[in-house]
Design a protein around this motif. Structure first.
Motif, mmCIF file in Angstrom:
data_model
loop_
_atom_site.group_PDB
_atom_site.id
_atom_site.type_symbol
_atom_site.label_atom_id
_atom_site.label_comp_id
_atom_site.label_asym_id
_atom_site.label_seq_id
_atom_site.Cartn_x
_atom_site.Cartn_y
_atom_site.Cartn_z
ATOM 1 N N SER A 115 -6.613 -0.736 9.011
ATOM 2 C CA SER A 115 -6.694 -0.780 7.554
ATOM 3 C C SER A 115 -5.427 -0.185 6.951
ATOM 4 O O SER A 115 -4.803 0.706 7.526
ATOM 5 C CB SER A 115 -7.917 -0.021 7.055
ATOM 6 O OG SER A 115 -7.734 1.378 7.212
ATOM 7 N N SER A 116 -5.078 -0.668 5.790
ATOM 8 C CA SER A 116 -3.911 -0.129 5.091
ATOM 9 C C SER A 116 -4.132 1.329 4.704
ATOM 10 O O SER A 116 -3.199 2.130 4.684
ATOM 11 C CB SER A 116 -3.606 -0.968 3.855
ATOM 12 O OG SER A 116 -3.289 -2.299 4.227
ATOM 13 N N LYS B 10 -3.280 -2.823 16.088
ATOM 14 C CA LYS B 10 -3.677 -3.850 15.117
ATOM 15 C C LYS B 10 -4.996 -4.486 15.559
ATOM 16 O O LYS B 10 -5.232 -4.623 16.758
ATOM 17 C CB LYS B 10 -2.608 -4.939 15.033
ATOM 18 C CG LYS B 10 -1.248 -4.484 14.572
ATOM 19 C CD LYS B 10 -0.277 -5.667 14.599
ATOM 20 C CE LYS B 10 1.125 -5.272 14.205
ATOM 21 N NZ LYS B 10 2.081 -6.397 14.290
ATOM 22 N N GLU C 83 -5.787 3.500 6.465
ATOM 23 C CA GLU C 83 -5.523 4.302 7.665
ATOM 24 C C GLU C 83 -4.021 4.478 7.855
ATOM 25 O O GLU C 83 -3.554 5.569 8.202
ATOM 26 C CB GLU C 83 -6.117 3.634 8.905
ATOM 27 C CG GLU C 83 -5.833 4.404 10.196
ATOM 28 C CD GLU C 83 -6.272 3.657 11.440
ATOM 29 O OE1 GLU C 83 -6.072 4.198 12.545
ATOM 30 O OE2 GLU C 83 -6.792 2.529 11.315
ATOM 31 N N TYR D 167 0.830 -1.214 0.000
ATOM 32 C CA TYR D 167 0.000 0.000 0.000
ATOM 33 C C TYR D 167 0.865 1.265 0.000
ATOM 34 O O TYR D 167 0.524 2.263 -0.650
ATOM 35 C CB TYR D 167 -0.925 -0.009 1.212
ATOM 36 C CG TYR D 167 -2.234 -0.716 0.948
ATOM 37 C CD1 TYR D 167 -3.359 -0.004 0.545
ATOM 38 C CD2 TYR D 167 -2.350 -2.094 1.082
ATOM 39 C CE1 TYR D 167 -4.560 -0.649 0.285
ATOM 40 C CE2 TYR D 167 -3.548 -2.752 0.824
ATOM 41 C CZ TYR D 167 -4.655 -2.024 0.424
ATOM 42 O OH TYR D 167 -5.841 -2.674 0.165
#
Length: 234
Positions: A104-105, A101, A107, A20
């Motif tokens: 989202s990637s 954890k 975020e 990402y």
């Protein structure tokens, strides 16, 4: 291209973060331990670190502590531990953010962008402040003039200056090596309509020399150009 270091022992999570971030235009390096991370930081330039807390051997807190001894680059802690004590410890050690954890990637990328932009603004502001500070303090040899506070130091010792003495010294300093006649100096600093005689400039020059020159009769700062006027010597 800004380069990001990911210190994460879970390869699948690290690879997802990398994908990402690379799609967002960043270069990324992944290492799996704190020792590898510190080695990478010593050998390469990075713009930001994404640091997992639960690492084999040296944990993320110890890595962060070591980073902060040498560098101020943004560090984002990531962890599956959501307890407040972990966040307090991480932020207290100098982390710029704490992400729990799973996240989202999207975020992650948003937080990376935000911290890099903030860090860049801070560097630019600090640079401007340094430039302004440098511009506000004029130095040559043993003489230092602080424009904002209107203070003068000679060889580290402050000397008292009357208002016009300071104005005259500063003006000559800012126009170093240019010769000014006493009439021109009088008009510029006292005003064309000022009451008095241009010979007052000579008196003020003499007073300034007494305060800043080691030997006023042999000035190293304000010299006399016979038949023309005065100049600041650099």
């Amino acid at each position: 291209m800004k380069k990001i270091l990911i210190i994460e022992d879970d390869q699948s999570i690290a690879n997802l973060q990398r994908d990402y971030l690379e799609l967002s235009g960043y270069a990324v390096k992944i290492v799996e331990s704190g020792a590898e991370g510190l080695k990478a930081l010593a050998e390469e330039e990075f713009s930001l670190v994404i640091l997992d807390i639960m690492l084999p051997g040296m944990d993320g807190f110890e890595v962060l502590r070591t980073i902060r001894e040498k560098d101020e680059l943004p560090v984002l802690l990531v962890s599956a531990r959501s307890e407040e004590i972990y966040k307090i410890n991480g932020l207290g050690l100098g982390a710029d953010d704490y992400i729990t954890k799973p996240f989202s990637s999207g975020e992650l990328v948003a937080r990376v962008n935000a911290h890099l932009n903030k860090f860049q603004r801070m560097k630019e502001r600090f640079g401007r402040e340094q430039e302004e500070e440098a511009g506000a303090r004029l130095r040559v040899r043993g003489l230092e003039i602080h424009k904002d506070s209107r203070r003068v130091f000679v060889n580290g010792n402050e000397v008292a200056m009357a208002q016009k003495e300071f104005d005259l010294l500063l003006f000559l300093f800012q126009h170093a090596n240019r010769v000014f006649g006493k009439e021109e100096l009088f008009e510029r600093l006292w005003g064309m309509d000022a009451m008095g005689d241009a010979s007052t400039v000579t008196v003020h020059i003499a007073r300034i020399r007494e305060k800043i020159e080691d030997t006023p009769s042999k000035p190293q700062y304000i010299g006399t150009v016979w038949g023309a006027g005065y100049r600041f010597i650099v």
